[in-house]
Design a protein around this motif. Sequence first.
Motif, PDB file in Angstrom:
ATOM      1  N   SER A 283       0.194  12.198  -0.339  1.00 57.85           N
ATOM      2  CA  SER A 283      -0.200  13.469   0.268  1.00 57.85           C
ATOM      3  C   SER A 283       0.350  14.615  -0.563  1.00 57.85           C
ATOM      4  O   SER A 283       1.328  14.451  -1.293  1.00 57.85           O
ATOM      5  CB  SER A 283       0.334  13.575   1.710  1.00 57.85           C
TER       6      SER A 283
ATOM      7  N   THR B 195       5.689   4.564   1.150  1.00 58.98           N
ATOM      8  CA  THR B 195       5.213   3.191   1.352  1.00 58.98           C
ATOM      9  C   THR B 195       4.606   3.080   2.748  1.00 58.98           C
ATOM     10  O   THR B 195       5.267   3.344   3.754  1.00 58.98           O
ATOM     11  CB  THR B 195       6.373   2.197   1.208  1.00 58.98           C
ATOM     12  N   ARG B 196       3.348   2.686   2.855  1.00 58.07           N
ATOM     13  CA  ARG B 196       2.709   2.491   4.160  1.00 58.07           C
ATOM     14  C   ARG B 196       3.041   1.110   4.729  1.00 58.07           C
ATOM     15  O   ARG B 196       3.054   0.910   5.932  1.00 58.07           O
ATOM     16  CB  ARG B 196       1.188   2.638   4.032  1.00 58.07           C
TER      17      ARG B 196
ATOM     18  N   VAL C  20       0.851  -1.186   0.000  1.00 57.45           N
ATOM     19  CA  VAL C  20       0.000   0.000   0.000  1.00 57.45           C
ATOM     20  C   VAL C  20       0.889   1.239   0.000  1.00 57.45           C
ATOM     21  O   VAL C  20       1.879   1.302   0.746  1.00 57.45           O
ATOM     22  CB  VAL C  20      -0.926   0.029   1.235  1.00 57.45           C
TER      23      VAL C  20
ATOM     24  N   GLU D 102      -3.447   1.019  -3.693  1.00 58.26           N
ATOM     25  CA  GLU D 102      -3.265  -0.395  -3.368  1.00 58.26           C
ATOM     26  C   GLU D 102      -2.912  -1.177  -4.626  1.00 58.26           C
ATOM     27  O   GLU D 102      -3.235  -0.770  -5.750  1.00 58.26           O
ATOM     28  CB  GLU D 102      -4.537  -0.967  -2.731  1.00 58.26           C
TER      29      GLU D 102
ATOM     30  N   ASP E  21      -5.191   6.229  -0.501  1.00 60.90           N
ATOM     31  CA  ASP E  21      -4.052   5.325  -0.688  1.00 60.90           C
ATOM     32  C   ASP E  21      -4.134   4.601  -2.029  1.00 60.90           C
ATOM     33  O   ASP E  21      -5.216   4.421  -2.609  1.00 60.90           O
ATOM     34  CB  ASP E  21      -4.005   4.287   0.434  1.00 60.90           C
TER      35      ASP E  21
ATOM     36  N   GLU F 171      -4.393  14.798   2.510  1.00 61.47           N
ATOM     37  CA  GLU F 171      -4.198  13.365   2.296  1.00 61.47           C
ATOM     38  C   GLU F 171      -5.049  12.916   1.103  1.00 61.47           C
ATOM     39  O   GLU F 171      -6.226  13.243   1.003  1.00 61.47           O
ATOM     40  CB  GLU F 171      -4.576  12.572   3.537  1.00 61.47           C
TER      41      GLU F 171
ATOM     42  N   GLY G 135       0.970   5.491   0.465  1.00 60.61           N
ATOM     43  CA  GLY G 135       0.275   6.670   0.940  1.00 60.61           C
ATOM     44  C   GLY G 135       0.630   7.870   0.089  1.00 60.61           C
ATOM     45  O   GLY G 135       1.789   8.033  -0.314  1.00 60.61           O
TER      46      GLY G 135
END
Length: 564
Positions: free
Chosen positions: A475, A512-513, A471, A490, A488, A485, A473
């Motif tokens: 922003s 990278t989350r 996943v 995926e 995300d 934000e 992220g």
Amino acid sequence: MVAEDVEARPRFTAALKHRDLRLLAIAFIVDGGASWSYNVVLIAYVFTRTQSAGWVTALVTVRWVVGVLCGGYAGVLADRYDRRTVLAVSAWIASIVTVGIAVIVWTDAPLWMLLAGAAVLTAVCTPTRPASGALIPEVVPESDLVAANALFALLESVIVVIGPGVGGLLLLFGEPVYGVLVNAASFVVAALIYNALRVRSRGSAEAGGGAFSQWVSGVRALGEHQKALVLTIFLILDSAAANSANVLLPALSEHLHGDSAGYTLLLAANALGGVVVAGLAQKLAGSKRIAVLITSAIFVQCVPLWLSVFAGSAFAASVLQLISGIGMVIVDVLAFTTLQRDLPRDVLGRVLGTLDVLILASAVLASVLGSVLYSAFGLAVAFGAIGLGFPLLGLFGLPVLRRLDADVAARAARLEPLTRTLDQLDLFAGAPRSLIEHLAESTEEQTLPAGTVIIRQGDASDAFWALEDGVLGVSAVRGDGTTTEIPDVEAPGYVGEIGLLDRTVRSATVTTRTECRLLRIPGEDFAAALDASAPSPSMLGRVGIRTSRTSLTPPSDPVEDPAQ
């Protein structure tokens, strides 16, 4: 719709969407049609004036000899200067020379002057084929290259049928000088069309360098590519078979109790075969069994020529000639397209110039061979040597072509995991297979831990990222300093395309989350792939949506984008 579906569909329309290809095609029709009619008019004029087949043979031979002598240097010119300029200048000079030939015909000047004028015109026009052949891969994406070559094969077949007919009408309703002037006018029109081209392309032959050494470097490039060399041999066999058969067609018509109309029928049927199969040839080029197709096509071209001797009638022989024309165009389109793809483009003009020399020389030798065999042993032996001998020679190249097939299959297998990932991305829905494979070829796989910044807002747009697993992220910082934000990303997903397509800096920061497995495609490779194949409507639509989400003022002055 997947990429393979798009690739399988006829692409004549797609190829003709490219403005410069349309212009090249129009120039080809104008110049080629007028040149065929001019040849008919000039040959008829010489024969009427002299009642000598020897003078007609001299007229044809001098053009062949000059073409062989000038072909190598013509290829150097196509790689030394801007190819658009080479085409335009060649056409302008050819128009002036043709006006001079018209004066010779109008005043019934000595025939040696006519031979000299024909020789000069041939020399001036020689750069046209290598320059235009090297331009075609520059004006269409690789996905449309087969369709473009098939289109020109189709047009050439149509011109062979229509051009002589136009020449006959000019002779019927006017003086021979009118036919020559029409050809001069066609060069003017072609020059204006070439001047309107937008493409700029040149090879690696530097101006001021030794022409012979530069030509040798092109020949060396051909020799170093074994597969390209074998493809060249097939093109030579293809042309030699066609030209030697054309020399024997009048005798075949007489053998079948036909008259001049029977000869015309046989010639037109062979050209019609090219018209019939042009659309099929581009589909066959997508096969992974090029070796079998080209080898089979040379048999399809040659064997019917021999069988025509036993056909019993001009009509039955014309059906066999049509089949032969089908095989000829398949060999032409598949071999020529593969040659364009396999060779470096900076030497392509010189290689194609050399190819023209070899084809022309083989045409002369094969025509002489056909005539000698006919005189010594008769029509069946002469056509048998063409119909069976040439395809058997082609079998010697089969092992090399099979390695070509193996290379294509191995490359597809090697890239399959990467292309499968790219195929899942909606950004590439409808994109041609060649674009997907080009991107996969330049891909670098990376596995990154959580918290890694892969894109920073305001930085240069240097890469496209495809997410295989994990996943991301996203922003963005507004002009007032507030952070927004964005949803995300995926797997399967992607980031980084906006800056590359818009030629701007990064509009958001991507982190990278989780641990992520990613494919990184350098920006210059991404841009090159799009230059070779226009973005699909899906791609442009998706980019528009994502741009609307991240169209925020970057926090700092933009930096220069190296991808530009």
